[in-house]
Design an enzyme around this catalytic site. Structure first.
Site, PDB file in Angstrom:
ATOM      1  N   HIS A  95       0.955  -1.329   0.088  1.00 26.65           N
ATOM      2  CA  HIS A  95      -0.106  -0.054   0.054  1.00 26.65           C
ATOM      3  C   HIS A  95       1.028   1.043  -0.149  1.00 26.65           C
ATOM      4  CE1 HIS A  95      -2.769   3.141   1.375  1.00 26.65           C
ATOM      5  NE2 HIS A  95      -3.650   2.224   0.666  1.00 26.65           N
ATOM      6  N   GLU A  97       0.617   3.957   1.534  1.00 23.37           N
ATOM      7  CA  GLU A  97       1.211   4.405   2.804  1.00 23.37           C
ATOM      8  C   GLU A  97       2.170   3.880   3.330  1.00 23.37           C
ATOM      9  OE1 GLU A  97      -2.959   4.411   4.218  1.00 23.37           O
ATOM     10  OE2 GLU A  97      -3.478   5.962   2.814  1.00 23.37           O
TER      11      GLU A  97
HETATM   12  P1  PGA Z   1      -9.568   6.169  -0.098  1.00 20.44           P
HETATM   13  O1  PGA Z   1      -8.281   5.054   0.100  1.00 20.44           O
HETATM   14  O2  PGA Z   1     -10.642   5.214  -0.909  1.00 20.44           O
HETATM   15  O3  PGA Z   1      -9.755   6.499   1.097  1.00 20.44           O
HETATM   16  O4  PGA Z   1      -9.044   6.999  -1.027  1.00 20.44           O
HETATM   17  C1  PGA Z   1      -7.814   3.866  -0.665  1.00 20.44           C
HETATM   18  C2  PGA Z   1      -6.877   3.157  -0.333  1.00 20.44           C
HETATM   19  O5  PGA Z   1      -5.857   3.598   0.203  1.00 20.44           O
HETATM   20  O6  PGA Z   1      -6.972   1.924  -0.517  1.00 20.44           O
END
Ligand code: PGA
Length: 252
Positions: A95, A97
């Site tokens: 991901h 992040e």
């Molecule tokens: P979001 O996040 O739908 O809040 O944009 C998607 C994700 O990070 O998987």
């Protein structure tokens, strides 16, 4: 035929009470034998309980990350075998992040993908470009590099039991989703990259779009030929919104 798939990524949200309420709402609204496959990915500490709540519901449980290591002295880590042991079927790897905030690079993501598959967990491999990379015209190159890192380690056949999520970083949590055409362009490219190795695997692998999907835009995005569903962040925390998104994935 690729079965549509919608996975909710709860990120670091929820309490036991909120989770129970959310699950109850989702179970209440989901049809038996839903054409869309559905999964939710709660934080590690809630996986066990959510898996119990969803038992026999047909909704799967996934983790948001996994250790690349199998077992041993790795304080704070959670192994793929532990996730399997408590009832997970899926795990998100790479991901954005985790890549950006926790410095997970392509090589580590590939090792996590392999660790997951070794325990028969299905990885949901996230790839996608930053705004800067898109503005430089590097989108397709970045996505190809992220995908190649995994293919080089595990081989194309591994994609028969994996899911890929295209998540443009600039669209995540920003309310600014990719247009259906932008998503389709990158999805088609990802499928073509896989097809260059194995056309059959490419035809079967599910490609999810993620980044500010909500009930209001889901149907248009999911109607694109190479978009097989979505990885949903914020909108997966509201049962009615999540259910509408799951229903919108049935357009295929
Ligand atoms: P979001 O996040 O739908 O809040 O944009 C998607 C994700 O990070 O998987």
């Amino acid at each position: 035929m690729r079965r549509p798939f919608v996975a909710g990524n709860w990120k670091m949200h929820g309490t036991r009470a909120q989770n129970a309420q959310l699950i109850e709402g989702v179970l209440h609204g989901v049809a038996d034998g839903s054409p869309t496959e559905i999964a939710v990915c709660p934080p590690f500490v809630y996986l066990w309980e959510v898996a119990r709540l969803l038992k026999a519901s047909g909704i799967s449980v996934g983790a948001q990350s996994v250790s690349a290591e199998a077992v041993g002295a790795f304080t704070g880590e959670i192994s793929a075998s532990m996730l399997k042991d408590i009832g997970c079927s899926y795990v998100i790897v790479g991901h954005s992040e985790r890549r950006a905030l926790y410095k997970e690079d392509d090589a580590l993501v590939a090792r996590k993908f392999l660790a997951a598959q070794t325990q028969r967990l299905t990885p949901i491999l996230c790839i996608g470009e930053t705004l800067e990379e898109r503005e430089r015209g590097d989108t397709l190159q970045v996505v190809a590099r992220q995908l190649t890192a995994v293919l080089d380690l595990v081989g194309v056949k591994a994609l028969a039991t994996a899911v890929i999520a295209y998540e443009p970083v600039w669209a995540i949590g920003t309310g600014k989703n990719a247009t259906p055409e932008q998503a389709q362009q990158v999805h088609a490219q990802i499928r073509a990259e896989v097809a260059a190795h194995d056309a059959k695997i490419a035809g079967g692998v599910r490609l999810l779009y993620g980044g500010s999907v909500k009930a209001a835009n889901a149907r248009d995005i999911f109607s694109m030929p190479d978009v097989d569903g979505g990885l949903i962040g914020g909108a997966s925390l509201k049962a009615d919104e999540f259910l509408k998104i799951c229903a919108a994935a049935q357009v295929h």
